[in-house]
Design an enzyme around this catalytic site. Structure first.
Site, PDB file in Angstrom:
ATOM      1  N   THR A  57     -43.884 -28.925  12.068  1.00  0.00           N
ATOM      2  CA  THR A  57     -43.583 -29.504  10.752  1.00  0.00           C
ATOM      3  C   THR A  57     -42.626 -28.663   9.923  1.00  0.00           C
ATOM      4  O   THR A  57     -42.312 -29.027   8.799  1.00  0.00           O
ATOM      5  CB  THR A  57     -44.875 -29.698   9.947  1.00  0.00           C
ATOM      6  OG1 THR A  57     -45.440 -28.406   9.650  1.00  0.00           O
ATOM      7  CG2 THR A  57     -45.883 -30.540  10.705  1.00  0.00           C
ATOM      8  N   GLN A  86       0.797  -1.224   0.000  1.00  0.00           N
ATOM      9  CA  GLN A  86       0.000   0.000   0.000  1.00  0.00           C
ATOM     10  C   GLN A  86       0.831   1.277   0.000  1.00  0.00           C
ATOM     11  O   GLN A  86       0.355   2.324  -0.419  1.00  0.00           O
ATOM     12  CB  GLN A  86      -0.932   0.013   1.213  1.00  0.00           C
ATOM     13  CG  GLN A  86      -2.172  -0.845   1.061  1.00  0.00           C
ATOM     14  CD  GLN A  86      -3.099  -0.377  -0.041  1.00  0.00           C
ATOM     15  OE1 GLN A  86      -3.011   0.762  -0.506  1.00  0.00           O
ATOM     16  NE2 GLN A  86      -3.969  -1.267  -0.492  1.00  0.00           N
ATOM     17  N   CYS A 115     -23.466  -5.077   7.293  1.00  0.00           N
ATOM     18  CA  CYS A 115     -24.576  -5.294   8.209  1.00  0.00           C
ATOM     19  C   CYS A 115     -25.505  -6.354   7.636  1.00  0.00           C
ATOM     20  O   CYS A 115     -25.976  -6.240   6.504  1.00  0.00           O
ATOM     21  CB  CYS A 115     -25.344  -3.996   8.422  1.00  0.00           C
ATOM     22  SG  CYS A 115     -24.291  -2.654   9.002  1.00  0.00           S
TER      23      CYS A 115
END
Length: 736
Positions: free
Chosen positions: A433, A179, A324
């Site tokens: 169920t 970087q 999120c």
């Protein structure tokens, strides 16, 4: 007009001068650098010229540079090579908690081989304390690897000081400088490192090329074995085209870094000033002075970062520091290490400027960002949106980049298990169920069926979204063998972000679907929300003795599916702008198609078990059926109908989060055999308005499929074996 690019820390475009330098090596100069003739000499000279260019930028000798496939390989070679070559001296590595995965994952791998790794904490600015390094050193420490500058918040680490500590104890020092190179001056003599990684695509060179500085005299264990390329350190014919590009990029970086550093800082600071003036409550992440001149990480409290990114997708390109989901907030490991509170970190975005960013773009981008965040801030009493409906892309107003997915199955099961089982003799179908509807007996010949379903937009057109949401909600009624009788709207709508005409279109689409189902939508409930959501609460009727449940499948039955799968993957691809017009139309029509025709046809047959395939995917819904039926199943992958291009997009990594959650949940109950990871994801894809999954006898299934040609597929069979519950084969080998 293309979006303003403010994501230079993710990757950089190829500089035109770099591309120009590469052109002769596309065609004219194609020789193998190891060949002893003219063509080989031309490319060998080019490789060595590039080596000198990289070395001059780093302030080292050319023979201390080897070329790699990128920053990840450079990090792998540096860390594995140094530790494996020196394991007789010790087995301890020191790194930090904020490193790139190309460092952290290597360290975790080495831990599996018996190495011990110390992951140093950082302070609130993301800075490693050299004193913490000193305390972590033992007589078994052989390597320290700390990144030069952090890719998320830009903090520049005190590498020179840490290098002095390392060398005082005879420890090898590595830094990942991917970087920092091109943004600030990076000189190995000043940093004092023994190993330094370079990634080409971070400094305007192509992707797929990098370099590793290896100090003279340092021996590394080979990572790639073969011929004696790259000074017998890294086997493989040199990637001449991209190596030339990397060399030119390094030359340009060396020539311009001083003035470029000043220019980048000016642009970054202007953007920071504009945003912090508009939102003084925002928090800057990273060191206030000791950070990359181009990097700005800001957290906006009360706003979700992925909503900001999604809303800006067509105007400004930037990165989110948090994602999120329905049940959790996933923070970047860097923000976690910096102890940024979740309530603040969830609104973190990273903006990074670069060589081609202009002052005008900064002003324009700031305006766009401010406008979006103003509308997303909680408690804002803003006027209703006046945007043109033709400009609306509904999926851009939802959280994240995937389709709307249910709460993760394992979490939902945990909650449901804590709830008391309803006790009412009239309740014919409840929670026992795993059906998505409840059935209540009104008379001996009449039972009421009720269900509710809603979700966020998975297509851009509001009218189509309304059609699909209504079809999805009605599907639960059809899956019980019932007839719908009426429905109610369920609406969440951000009136300050979307025009009310979008809501009108959503409701109109739902009305059209309801008309096809032969029912009316008679009202409902609406709330204001930060993102649109829509669905229906549907009521239906059925004879108590003719209810289809998600239990009752019998050994010897076959499984029939009435719609192809892949809607989760394709709707995610649509949100990312990857579907063409015909693909979009086909996807919408599949999801908007009612299960009414299939349900009507099924009433003439003896249905043993039935469910619709939705958010838990094909495997998830089948697993529910099998658990309730106390049976197992054999599936045949080649028999499962797929929407076109589903495999292609999964291969691209276009997979919704719910699909991955489904696979994680179902994995313990399924034997996938030789299926690939992508094929496993495919079978767990979170569907929207999927087809009916039915358990029938072989004869009944054949007749049913003849009734609906082209809409049904026999995909497997029910077995008595239920350990595991499901076995999947790539092909149908013996017939069903």
């Amino acid at each position: 007009m293309q979006p303003i690019y403010l994501d230079y820390n993710a990757t950089t475009p190829i500089d035109p001068l770099v591309a120009e330098a590469m052109k002769p090596y596309l065609n004219a100069h194609f020789g193998n650098p190891s060949s002893a003739h003219y063509y080989g000499f031309q490319t060998r000279q080019a490789v060595e010229q590039a080596r000198r260019q990289v070395a001059r930028m780093l302030g080292c000798a050319p023979d201390e540079i080897i070329f790699t496939s990128g920053g990840s390989e450079s990090n792998n070679y540096a860390i594995k090579g140094a530790t494996l070559a020196n394991r007789q001296r010790g087995n301890h590595i020191i790194t930090s908690q904020i490193e790139h995965p190309a460092v952290l994952e290597v360290c975790r791998y080495l831990e599996s081989l018996g190495f011990r790794v110390t992951y140093l904490p950082v302070d609130e600015y993301g800075m490693v304390n050299p004193q913490a390094v000193q305390k972590a050193i033992t007589d078994r420490t052989i390597l320290i690897t700390i990144m030069h500058a952090n890719n998320e918040v830009g903090t520049i680490q005190p590498i020179a000081e840490i290098s002095r500590l390392a060398h005082a104890h005879g420890i090898i020092m590595h830094t990942d400088a991917a970087q920092s190179i091109g943004k600030i001056a990076v000189r190995v003599d000043e940093l004092g490192v023994d190993l330094l990684s370079v990634a080409g695509h971070k400094l305007y060179a192509p992707k797929g090329v990098g370099a590793l500085y290896i100090k003279r005299g340092l021996r590394l264990e080979k990572l790639i074995h073969g011929a004696d390329h790259e000074q017998n350190r890294r086997a493989g014919t040199e990637n001449v085209l991209e190596i030339v590009g990397l060399g030119k990029a390094c030359q340009l970086a060396q020539e311009s870094v001083d003035q470029e550093q000043v220019r980048l800082k000016k642009l970054r600071d202007r953007l920071e000033t504009l945003l912090l003036t508009a939102f003084p409550e925002a928090k800057r992440n990273g060191h206030p002075q000791k950070r990359l001149p181009n990097t700005l990480s800001l957290s906006f409290p009360g706003v979700e970062a992925n909503l900001i990114v999604s809303q800006l997708s067509e105007s400004v390109a930037l990165s989110a520091g948090a994602a999120c989901h329905s049940d959790e907030v996933t923070l970047s490991h860097v923000l976690q290490a910096m102890h940024v509170p979740e309530s603040i970190a969830m609104g973190t975005v990273r903006l990074s400027v670069g060589r081609f960013t202009t002052e005008e773009e900064i002003e324009r981008a700031a305006k766009q960002i401010i406008d979006v965040i103003e509308k997303l801030k909680p408690g804002q009493d803003l006027p209703a949106s006046d945007a043109e409906l033709s400009e609306i892309k509904l999926t851009h107003f939802t959280h994240g980049l995937g389709c709307a997915c249910k709460l993760r199955p394992q979490l939902l099961e945990e909650v449901l298990q804590k709830l008391p089982t309803p006790v009412d003799s009239r309740l014919l179908v409840g929670t026992e169920t795993a059906d998505d509807a409840a059935v209540y007996r009104l008379r001996d010949d009449l039972a009421l069926v009720q269900t509710v379903d809603f979700f966020t937009p998975i297509v851009d057109d509001p009218f189509d979204f309304g059609r699909i949401a209504a079809a999805n909600a009605l599907s639960d009624i059809y899956a019980m063998g019932a007839e719908p009788i009426f429905a109610l709207n369920i609406v969440a709508f951000p009136a300050n972000r979307l025009p009310l005409s979008a809501l009108e279109k959503m409701l109109a689409g739902a009305q059209l679907t309801a008309q096809k189902a032969g029912i009316s939508i008679v009202g409902g409930h609406t709330v204001d929300d930060t993102e649109p959501k829509f669905g229906l609460a549907v009521s239906g009727v059925v004879h108590p003795e003719k209810i289809w449940k998600n239990i009752g499948a019998r050994a010897g039955d076959v499984l029939v599916l009435t719609k192809p799968i892949g809607t989760g993957v394709l709707s995610t691809a649509l949100k990312r702008g990857l579907l063409n017009k015909d693909q979009q139309i086909h996807l919408v029509e599949i999801m908007a198609r009612l299960n009414r025709e299939a349900a009507d046809a099924l009433r003439d047959f003896e249905v043993h078990a039935c469910t619709d395939v939705t958010g838990f995917g094909l495997i998830g819904h089948l697993l529910e059926m099998l658990k309730g039926s106390e049976a197992g199943a054999q599936l045949y992958l080649d028999c499962v109908p797929l929407l076109p291009e589903t495999r292609h997009f999964i291969q691209m990594g276009i997979v919704p989060g719910g699909t991955r959650d489904n696979l994680q949940f179902t994995a313990p109950f399924v034997d996938y055999g030789s299926l690939s990871d992508n094929e496993r994801l495919l079978l767990n894809d979170a569907q929207t308005s999927g087809g009916l999954l039915v358990s029938l006898s072989q004869e009944q299934a054949d007749d049913f499929c003849k009734r609906l040609p082209g809409q049904c597929a026999i995909i497997g069979k029910i077995t008595a074996q239920k350990d595991p519950f499901i076995r999947v084969q790539p092909t149908q080998q013996t017939g069903i």
